[in-house]
Design an enzyme around this catalytic site. Structure first.
Site, PDB file in Angstrom:
ATOM      1  N   ASN A 135      43.273  25.828  20.403  1.00 15.77           N
ATOM      2  CA  ASN A 135      43.915  24.544  20.705  1.00 15.77           C
ATOM      3  C   ASN A 135      42.946  23.362  20.636  1.00 15.77           C
ATOM      4  O   ASN A 135      43.379  22.219  20.510  1.00 15.77           O
ATOM      5  CB  ASN A 135      44.579  24.585  22.082  1.00 15.77           C
ATOM      6  CG  ASN A 135      46.024  25.089  21.976  1.00 15.77           C
ATOM      7  OD1 ASN A 135      46.597  25.089  20.886  1.00 15.77           O
ATOM      8  ND2 ASN A 135      46.585  25.506  23.087  1.00 15.77           N
ATOM      9  N   LEU A 187      46.942  34.265  26.080  1.00 22.61           N
ATOM     10  CA  LEU A 187      46.985  33.626  24.752  1.00 22.61           C
ATOM     11  C   LEU A 187      45.655  32.985  24.362  1.00 22.61           C
ATOM     12  O   LEU A 187      45.503  32.487  23.251  1.00 22.61           O
ATOM     13  CB  LEU A 187      48.101  32.583  24.709  1.00 22.61           C
ATOM     14  CG  LEU A 187      49.520  33.161  24.796  1.00 22.61           C
ATOM     15  CD1 LEU A 187      50.558  32.054  24.880  1.00 22.61           C
ATOM     16  CD2 LEU A 187      49.824  34.070  23.602  1.00 22.61           C
ATOM     17  N   HIS A 188      44.692  32.940  25.268  1.00 19.14           N
ATOM     18  CA  HIS A 188      43.348  32.459  24.937  1.00 19.14           C
ATOM     19  C   HIS A 188      43.360  31.105  24.246  1.00 19.14           C
ATOM     20  O   HIS A 188      42.604  30.875  23.293  1.00 19.14           O
ATOM     21  CB  HIS A 188      42.621  33.504  24.073  1.00 19.14           C
ATOM     22  CG  HIS A 188      42.809  34.904  24.583  1.00 19.14           C
ATOM     23  ND1 HIS A 188      43.735  35.765  24.044  1.00 19.14           N
ATOM     24  CD2 HIS A 188      42.253  35.561  25.611  1.00 19.14           C
ATOM     25  CE1 HIS A 188      43.719  36.902  24.715  1.00 19.14           C
ATOM     26  NE2 HIS A 188      42.821  36.806  25.674  1.00 19.14           N
ATOM     27  N   CYS A 189      44.236  30.221  24.713  1.00 25.05           N
ATOM     28  CA  CYS A 189      44.322  28.843  24.171  1.00 25.05           C
ATOM     29  C   CYS A 189      44.570  28.818  22.673  1.00 25.05           C
ATOM     30  O   CYS A 189      44.127  27.894  21.988  1.00 25.05           O
ATOM     31  CB  CYS A 189      43.057  28.029  24.452  1.00 25.05           C
ATOM     32  SG  CYS A 189      42.498  28.057  26.134  1.00 25.05           S
ATOM     33  N   ALA A 190      45.224  29.851  22.138  1.00 24.91           N
ATOM     34  CA  ALA A 190      45.393  29.894  20.686  1.00 24.91           C
ATOM     35  C   ALA A 190      46.765  30.460  20.314  1.00 24.91           C
ATOM     36  O   ALA A 190      46.861  31.536  19.721  1.00 24.91           O
ATOM     37  CB  ALA A 190      44.273  30.716  20.054  1.00 24.91           C
TER      38      ALA A 190
END
Ligand SMILES: Cc1ncc(COP(=O)(O)O)c(C=O)c1O
Lengths: 79, 387
Positions: free
Chosen positions: B102, B341-344
């Site tokens: 992100n 989601l690991h910012c992705a």
């Protein structure tokens, strides 16, 4: 006061002054980082003082490695 | 519990840090403290010296011959924003991969709202970016190609040198998000034709949080508007921002203690050698992947061959929520990793792991085989109990 004639190397940025320090140190040229004397106008607040006798060599070793704004004789100010 | 923690969340932030990193931060706060270079007295000189050393060390690690091209920021996110928002203008076109974090996608979406066209090149279900797809996307005039060097979700490594060459051939600027690669993958910005490279200090460079930077290639600064303006310790008599590097992009007092720590982190990496670090981490990742794929119901996401990966191993467990597993790993076994989601989100959509996400184990230089064995046996017992 022992009045060894000195010069100052002026730079546009603080980073350039400290990059120059690394070069001078590696080349064995004695130096000191000092605030820019008031009578000089420089783009950056610090400069590098060297012996005037080393000025030509300093210019040569910095050439192409660190951008030097100017190398000027240092005048003695005040007491 | 008394047992040593098993820290497998190095992709979020590496831990522990090498002892010299800790000592350098403490020393800078305790004994130096002054504003770097602004004042000219001995402590100010010492602070500026540490930052210059860090700049040189960082340039060395990235293959940048001129350290003045390295700008310090507070993290990769700030660096990516500087690159994206400083370079793009309404009407520009940008090509990006579908595996982005992100910190790339959100600034791009903000630019899209201002009239920038964003073309997302779809990666394979393993997360691979095909250079031919990038080439096709570049048939139309494009200002910027940007992608992640190593995915924080799948660990997949992108062939950056090849994409850099393609971007160059098509006259586009080339920006690399090296948040997960700087320090654990060889990087040579000059050979890879990189115009802009964002790195973060607190992951594989073993520095403190609050450090990072942007490499800006020669000539690119003329096109890159600084996002901030302010004091730099240079040109004090003038009210315009200096045009020279790095001052153009470094306004305000920097994170001197952090950067002093980063210097020690980079020194640690350089003295071991990126290749040594990579060998160690890759062999642990292989051990982990082999053991995990033997557990019934576990699927390892991303490429199977070692060379295409950094030491990030994401899994999905059939019928179980990654968040629940991570919680049990922590609470019952002292194994720390990261679910979700690991910012992705777009990366997870590519890998078909959206919206539940994955359970991510990420390995650092301080991990050992023992850590891997403990993580695997903990996971086995959680999966056997079914949560
Ligand atoms: C691929 C990727 N890009 C960018 C970032 C952002 O790094 P930071 O949080 O240090 O700004 C991260 C990590 O969080 C990342 O994994």
């Amino acid at each position: 006061m022992s009045a060894t004639p000195r010069s100052v190397i002026l730079f546009e940025s603080v980073t350039a002054a400290f990059m120059a320090e690394k070069v001078l140190k590696a080349e064995g040229i004695a130096y000191k980082i000092i605030p820019v004397p008031r009578y000089l106008s420089s783009e950056c607040g610090v400069c590098v003082r060297i012996d005037e006798a080393d000025a030509a060599r300093a210019r040569a070793v910095l050439e192409g490695r660190v951008a030097v704004a100017d190398i000027l004789p240092l005048r003695h100010e005040g007491p | 519990m008394g047992e040593e923690l098993v820290y497998l969340d190095n992709a979020a932030s590496s831990w522990p840090k090498p002892e010299p990193v800790v000592r350098a931060v403490e020393r800078m706060v305790r004994e130096v403290g002054a504003n770097p270079g602004r004042s000219g007295h001995r402590l100010s000189v010492e602070a500026a010296r540490a930052i210059t050393e860090a700049r040189c060390a960082m340039a060395g690690l990235l293959g940048a011959s001129n350290p003045l091209r390295v700008v310090f920021t507070k993290n990769a996110t700030e660096a990516l924003n500087m690159a994206i928002r400083g370079l793009l203008r309404p009407g520009d076109r940008v090509v990006v991969s579908s595996m982005e974090h992100n910190s790339v996608m959100r600034p791009l979406m903000a630019e899209r709202g201002r009239g920038v066209e964003v073309e997302v090149v779809r990666c394979s279900p393993e997360g691979r970016l095909d250079p031919d797809d990038v080439k096709r996307a570049l048939k139309r005039r494009t200002r910027l190609v940007i992608h992640v060097h190593a995915s924080n979700v799948s660990g997949c490594v992108t062939p950056a040198a090849e994409i850099g060459r393609i971007a160059r051939e098509h006259g586009a600027f080339y920006c690399v998000d090296a948040a997960q690669s700087a320090g654990c993958l060889p990087i040579d910005v000059e050979r890879m034709n990189v115009d802009l490279l964002a790195f973060t200090g607190h992951k594989s460079l073993y520095g403190p949080q609050g450090t990072g930077g942007l490499y800006v290639a020669e000539g690119v600064d003329a096109h890159l508007q600084p996002l901030m303006a302010g004091g730099t310790g240079s040109l004090s008599e003038r009210e315009e921002q200096p045009a020279f590097m790095p001052d153009r992009y470094e306004s305000g007092t920097p994170n001197t203690p952090g950067i002093a720590g980063l210097l020690e982190g980079v020194t640690f990496v350089a003295s071991l050698g990126v290749d040594t670090i990579r060998r160690h981490e890759t062999s642990l990742a292989a051990l982990l992947m082999d053991a995990l794929s033997e557990i019934p119901g576990v699927r390892v996401v991303g490429p199977t061959d070692r060379e295409s990966r950094v030491a990030i191993v994401s899994i999905v467990v059939a019928g179980m929520d990654p968040g629940e597993i991570a919680y049990r790993l922590d609470e019952d076994h002292g194994v720390l990793c990261r679910p979700g989601l690991h910012c992705a989100p777009s990366a997870h959509a590519t890998l078909a792991t959206f919206p539940a996400g994955t359970l991510r184990f990420s390995i650092g230089y301080f991990n050992t085989e023992e850590h891997i064995h403990r993580a695997v046996s903990a996971l086995k017992s959680i999966v056997a109990k079914g949560g």
